[in-house]
Design a protein around this motif. Structure first.
Motif, PDB file in Angstrom:
ATOM      1  N   ASP A 153       0.821  -1.129  -0.176  1.00  0.00           N
ATOM      2  CA  ASP A 153      -0.065  -0.087  -0.120  1.00  0.00           C
ATOM      3  C   ASP A 153       1.016   1.014  -0.168  1.00  0.00           C
ATOM      4  N   ILE A 154       1.479   1.422  -1.034  1.00  0.00           N
ATOM      5  CA  ILE A 154       2.393   2.559  -1.381  1.00  0.00           C
ATOM      6  C   ILE A 154       1.922   3.769  -1.120  1.00  0.00           C
ATOM      7  N   SER A 155       0.843   4.069  -1.103  1.00  0.00           N
ATOM      8  CA  SER A 155       0.104   5.493  -0.822  1.00  0.00           C
ATOM      9  C   SER A 155       0.536   5.861   0.538  1.00  0.00           C
ATOM     10  N   HIS A 156       0.793   5.025   1.295  1.00  0.00           N
ATOM     11  CA  HIS A 156       1.226   5.537   2.781  1.00  0.00           C
ATOM     12  C   HIS A 156       2.646   5.957   2.824  1.00  0.00           C
ATOM     13  N   TRP A 157       3.514   5.366   1.969  1.00  0.00           N
ATOM     14  CA  TRP A 157       4.850   6.085   1.861  1.00  0.00           C
ATOM     15  C   TRP A 157       4.904   7.177   1.211  1.00  0.00           C
ATOM     16  N   THR A 179       6.262  -8.143  -3.262  1.00  0.00           N
ATOM     17  CA  THR A 179       4.532  -7.972  -3.136  1.00  0.00           C
ATOM     18  C   THR A 179       4.036  -9.215  -3.543  1.00  0.00           C
ATOM     19  N   ASP A 180       2.891  -9.559  -2.790  1.00  0.00           N
ATOM     20  CA  ASP A 180       2.033 -10.562  -3.193  1.00  0.00           C
ATOM     21  C   ASP A 180       0.597 -10.001  -3.281  1.00  0.00           C
ATOM     22  N   HIS A 181       0.395  -9.182  -2.690  1.00  0.00           N
ATOM     23  CA  HIS A 181      -0.992  -8.388  -2.628  1.00  0.00           C
ATOM     24  C   HIS A 181      -0.771  -6.798  -2.601  1.00  0.00           C
ATOM     25  N   ILE A 182      -1.706  -6.347  -3.250  1.00  0.00           N
ATOM     26  CA  ILE A 182      -1.706  -4.552  -3.512  1.00  0.00           C
ATOM     27  C   ILE A 182      -3.044  -4.056  -2.992  1.00  0.00           C
ATOM     28  N   HIS A 183      -2.734  -3.115  -2.225  1.00  0.00           N
ATOM     29  CA  HIS A 183      -3.993  -2.233  -2.022  1.00  0.00           C
ATOM     30  C   HIS A 183      -3.786  -1.097  -2.975  1.00  0.00           C
ATOM     31  N   SER A 184      -4.946  -0.892  -3.930  1.00  0.00           N
ATOM     32  CA  SER A 184      -4.697  -0.002  -5.211  1.00  0.00           C
ATOM     33  C   SER A 184      -5.376   1.380  -4.647  1.00  0.00           C
ATOM     34  N   ARG A 185      -5.206   1.822  -3.658  1.00  0.00           N
ATOM     35  CA  ARG A 185      -5.239   3.273  -3.214  1.00  0.00           C
ATOM     36  C   ARG A 185      -4.252   4.390  -3.727  1.00  0.00           C
ATOM     37  N   VAL A 186      -4.436   5.407  -4.455  1.00  0.00           N
ATOM     38  CA  VAL A 186      -3.786   6.452  -4.753  1.00  0.00           C
ATOM     39  C   VAL A 186      -3.496   7.259  -3.692  1.00  0.00           C
ATOM     40  N   GLY A 187      -2.337   7.489  -3.178  1.00  0.00           N
ATOM     41  CA  GLY A 187      -2.099   8.608  -2.195  1.00  0.00           C
ATOM     42  C   GLY A 187      -1.098   9.550  -3.032  1.00  0.00           C
ATOM     43  N   ALA A 189       1.599  13.478  -1.948  1.00  0.00           N
ATOM     44  CA  ALA A 189       2.430  13.973  -0.742  1.00  0.00           C
ATOM     45  C   ALA A 189       1.978  14.542   0.501  1.00  0.00           C
ATOM     46  N   GLU A 190       0.763  15.011   0.775  1.00  0.00           N
ATOM     47  CA  GLU A 190       0.175  15.503   1.691  1.00  0.00           C
ATOM     48  C   GLU A 190      -0.744  14.411   2.332  1.00  0.00           C
ATOM     49  N   GLY A 191      -1.340  13.257   1.746  1.00  0.00           N
ATOM     50  CA  GLY A 191      -2.106  12.175   2.145  1.00  0.00           C
ATOM     51  C   GLY A 191      -2.092  11.066   1.942  1.00  0.00           C
ATOM     52  N   PRO A 192      -2.630   9.956   2.242  1.00  0.00           N
ATOM     53  CA  PRO A 192      -2.893   8.530   1.817  1.00  0.00           C
ATOM     54  C   PRO A 192      -3.952   8.131   0.839  1.00  0.00           C
ATOM     55  N   GLN A 193      -4.737   9.282   0.520  1.00  0.00           N
ATOM     56  CA  GLN A 193      -5.628   9.080  -0.651  1.00  0.00           C
ATOM     57  C   GLN A 193      -6.343  10.211  -1.171  1.00  0.00           C
ATOM     58  N   VAL A 194      -6.080  10.307  -2.510  1.00  0.00           N
ATOM     59  CA  VAL A 194      -6.523  11.414  -3.270  1.00  0.00           C
ATOM     60  C   VAL A 194      -7.864  11.357  -3.182  1.00  0.00           C
ATOM     61  N   ASN A 195      -9.006  12.589  -3.200  1.00  0.00           N
ATOM     62  CA  ASN A 195     -10.285  12.602  -3.173  1.00  0.00           C
ATOM     63  C   ASN A 195     -11.072  11.852  -4.186  1.00  0.00           C
ATOM     64  N   ASP A 196     -10.404  11.592  -5.324  1.00  0.00           N
ATOM     65  CA  ASP A 196     -10.922  11.041  -6.549  1.00  0.00           C
ATOM     66  C   ASP A 196     -10.049  10.874  -7.610  1.00  0.00           C
ATOM     67  N   PRO A 197      -9.567   9.543  -7.983  1.00  0.00           N
ATOM     68  CA  PRO A 197      -8.260   9.132  -8.701  1.00  0.00           C
ATOM     69  C   PRO A 197      -8.825   9.543 -10.288  1.00  0.00           C
ATOM     70  N   ARG A 198     -10.258   9.718 -10.548  1.00  0.00           N
ATOM     71  CA  ARG A 198     -10.771  10.004 -11.890  1.00  0.00           C
ATOM     72  C   ARG A 198     -10.500  11.724 -12.530  1.00  0.00           C
ATOM     73  N   ALA A 199     -10.162  12.302 -11.446  1.00  0.00           N
ATOM     74  CA  ALA A 199     -10.103  13.909 -11.451  1.00  0.00           C
ATOM     75  C   ALA A 199      -8.682  14.220 -12.343  1.00  0.00           C
ATOM     76  N   PRO A 200      -8.640  14.944 -13.167  1.00  0.00           N
ATOM     77  CA  PRO A 200      -7.408  15.103 -13.740  1.00  0.00           C
ATOM     78  C   PRO A 200      -6.361  15.745 -12.958  1.00  0.00           C
ATOM     79  N   GLU A 201      -6.685  16.456 -12.007  1.00  0.00           N
ATOM     80  CA  GLU A 201      -5.559  17.119 -11.120  1.00  0.00           C
ATOM     81  C   GLU A 201      -4.722  16.018 -10.436  1.00  0.00           C
ATOM     82  N   TRP A 202      -5.117  14.647 -10.525  1.00  0.00           N
ATOM     83  CA  TRP A 202      -4.478  13.905  -9.649  1.00  0.00           C
ATOM     84  C   TRP A 202      -3.730  12.803 -10.782  1.00  0.00           C
TER      85      TRP A 202
END
Length: 269
Positions: A153-157, A179-187, A189-202
C-alpha cells in the motif's frame, strides 16, 4: 498469471449479504475483511461468502497495544482466528513504528511460524504507524529478513515521505520484489488518499502508482503466480468531506469499482 480482485469491507454500511451480492455483481473475486470473534456471526459471514462464491482475504489491523508481550499475544490470537477461516491469505498491519527492530522482528517471526504451521500465507502491509511505515525503515527489514512478503500500500509511503518517492527507488524496488498483494489506493505527498483518482488534477499521482503496480504485475507474470488486489479507497476520514456537513466529496464504492475496472483493462484480466 492470475489477478484476483477483492473489495474492502471497510466502509461498508449495508447488510453483509447485500454487500456481498453487490461485490459479486461488480466482478470481484472476494472480500478483504477482519472477522468477528463471536462464532455465530463469523459462521454467518463465511456462509454468505460461500453462497456468493467469494474468496476471503483475512485482515488484521488491531495492532494497538504498546506493551510487546500483550501485543504479541493478541497478534497470535487474531492470526489463529483468521487462519481457522482458511483465507486466500492474511494481510497484517504488523508491529508499531515505535517498536525496536528486535521487537518488530519477533512479530515477523511469529507470523512466519503460524504461516508455516497452517499453510496460509501471512503478509505484512506497508502502513503508517506500523512496522513498515516508511520506505527507509522497510528497506532495513527487507535486507535482513529475506522471507518477508508484503501487501504494497504505497500510498502510505507517499504521505510519510511527502513525495512520489523519486528519491526512494532502492526501497521501492525491494518492496515491489516482495509484493504478493496490492492495496490499489492512490496517495499523494500530503495524504494517503486522493479525493477522486478520476479527477485530472491527480493524473501524476495516479500514473506514479500505476507504474509501481505495473512492475509488480510484470514480476508475477514472469513467475506465473497469483497476484491479489484490494481496491482499498476508504470512507471518512480517509475520504475528504465537505466542511460542516461531513458529506463525502466522492463515492467510495464507485471509486473502488472504477479502480478494479481500470486495472482489469490495463492488465487484460
Amino acid at each position: 498469471m492470475t489477478i484476483q480482485f477483492f473489495a474492502p469491507q471497510w466502509g461498508n454500511t449495508l447488510p453483509f449479504e447485500t454487500f456481498c451480492r453487490n461485490v459479486k455483481e461488480a466482478g470481484y473475486h472476494g472480500v478483504e475483511t477482519a472477522l468477528p470473534f463471536e462464532e455465530k456471526e463469523k459462521r454467518e459471514m463465511m456462509a454468505v461468502l460461500k453462497a456468493h462464491e467469494l474468496e476471503l482475504v483475512g485482515q488484521y489491523f488491531q495492532s494497538f497495544e504498546s506493551d510487546l508481550k500483550t501485543h504479541a499475544e493478541n497478534y497470535e490470537r487474531y492470526l489463529r482466528h483468521l487462519i481457522e477461516a482458511a483465507p486466500v491469505l492474511i494481510n497484517c498491519q504488523t508491529g508499531k513504528d515505535y517498536f525496536s527492530y528486535d521487537q518488530n522482528k519477533a512479530l515477523f517471526e511469529l507470523a512466519g511460524k503460524l504461516s508455516g504451521e497452517s499453510g496460509i500465507p501471512i503478509i505484512h502491509e506497508t502502513h503508517r504507524g506500523k512496522c513498515l511505515f516508511a520506505a527507509s525503515i522497510a528497506r532495513t527489514y527487507f535486507s535482513s529478513l529475506p522471507d518477508i512478503r508484503i501487501c504494497l500500500d504505497i500510498s502510505h509511503w507517499c504521505n510519510v515521505h511527502e513525495s512520489l518517492l523519486a528519491d526512494q527507488e532502492e526501497a521501492v524496488s525491494m518492496a515491489i520484489s516482495r509484493t504478493d498483494h496490492i492495496h490499489s489506493r492512490v496517495g499523494y505527498a500530503e495524504g494517503p488518499q486522493v479525493n477522486d483518482p478520476r479527477a485530472p488534477e491527480w493524473s501524476e499521482a495516479l500514473e506514479a502508482h500505476l507504474g509501481w503496480w505495473d512492475r509488480v504485475v510484470d514480476r508475477h507474470r514472469e513467475k506465473g503466480t497469483v497476484l491479489t488486489v484490494t481496491t482499498e479507497f476508504g470512507p471518512l476520514p480517509y475520504m475528504p468531506t465537505v466542511p460542516y456537513t461531513q458529506m463525502p466529496v466522492a463515492n467510495q464504492w464507485e471509486i473502488n469499482v472504477y479502480m478494479m475496472n481500470l486495472l482489469k483493462k490495463r492488465y487484460g484480466v
